[in-house]
Design an enzyme around this catalytic site. Structure first.
Site, PDB file in Angstrom:
ATOM      1  N   ALA A   1       1.353  -1.158   0.195  1.00 39.79           N
ATOM      2  CA  ALA A   1      -0.112   0.098  -0.086  1.00 39.79           C
ATOM      3  C   ALA A   1       0.735   1.415  -0.076  1.00 39.79           C
ATOM      4  CB  ALA A   1      -0.776   0.397   1.117  1.00 39.79           C
ATOM      5  N   TYR A   2       2.200   1.307   0.545  1.00 37.61           N
ATOM      6  CA  TYR A   2       2.408   2.143   1.314  1.00 37.61           C
ATOM      7  C   TYR A   2       3.148   2.949  -0.401  1.00 37.61           C
ATOM      8  CZ  TYR A   2       6.359   5.790   2.776  1.00 37.61           C
ATOM      9  OH  TYR A   2       7.062   6.794   2.967  1.00 37.61           O
TER      10      TYR A   2
END
Length: 253
Positions: free
Chosen positions: A160-161
């Protein structure tokens, strides 16, 4: 340090109460800019930044003002930008530094709600501040978005990052292309391992020692190391640099 090269300029810094963001606020005000910075929750940390700016400000330094806002909320970014413009009377510089931390998880185990929460702060809020700047920033302005070395040197467990920061880098490219005719530059700065609360929260001490040893300079970076790169880009010496992704990594590739 420059001799007030940003005097008369105004700046917004997201995530300005600690780490890299705080260092950017302190550097830009020292260079003469008036700065509004956003923070999410920690009022004492924000107050400490204001005290530090006031205590350390040399003659001719700019002032700082803090705005509490949750950039994960749908209207958070717009509220910050509007409050900053009202306080400053205009916008010359935008530094998108705020980032939501993450819980390490494989793709298979990443919670979709966590994915959405990370992108809400790290990508959507950046889009909204850029959208605001595209409409309201004065000609000749400067935009810097803070990404990460991990988009070029990915590691497992932070999908996600990585997605959020990869999108941020493409938004920077779009801003550079579209706003360039107005003399506005837009660049990304991608720090390597910087000694911040976020880095410590997701890495055990042994891992940090290992990473420091991997850098050619044999140390972790400090927030001021990144703030100095930002200061170059938003100052007069950075006028011919746009659409670039500068690594502030201590030589780590």
């Amino acid at each position: 340090m420059s001799d007030r090269v940003l005097a008369g300029r105004t700046a917004v810094v997201t995530g300005g109460s600690r780490g890299i963001g705080r260092a950017v606020v302190e550097r830009l005000t020292a260079d003469g800019a008036d700065v509004v910075f956003g923070y999410a929750r920690d009022e004492e940390a924000a107050a400490e930044v204001l005290r530090a700016v006031a205590a350390n400000a040399p003659a001719g330094a700019g002032r700082a003002h803090a705005v509490r806002v949750d950039l994960g909320e749908p209207d958070g970014a717009d509220r910050l930008m509007a409050a900053a413009e009202e306080e400053l009377g205009g916008l010359d510089i935008l530094v998108n530094n705020a980032a939501r931390g993450f819980t390490r998880a494989s793709l298979a185990e990443t919670d979709p709600a966590e994915f959405d929460a990370v992108l809400a702060v790290n990508t959507r809020a950046v889009f909204l501040t850029l959208r605001y700047a595209a409409r309201r920033m004065r000609d000749g302005g400067r935009i810097v978005n803070i990404s990460t070395l991990n988009t070029r040197r990915p590691v497992p467990g932070i999908a996600a990052y990585l997605a959020s920061k990869g999108a941020l880098e493409q938004l920077t490219e779009a801003a550079a292309l579209e706003l360039g005719p107005r003399g506005i530059t837009a660049n990304t700065v991608s720090p390597g391992p910087i000694e911040t609360d976020l880095l410590r929260s997701v890495n055990p001490p042994q891992a940090l020692e290992t990473v420091a040893g991997m850098t050619p300079l044999r140390r972790l970076g400090q927030p001021a190391d990144v703030a100095d790169v930002v200061a170059f880009l938003v100052g007069p010496d950075g006028r011919w640099v746009s659409g670039q992704n500068l690594g502030a990594t201590g030589g780590l590739r």
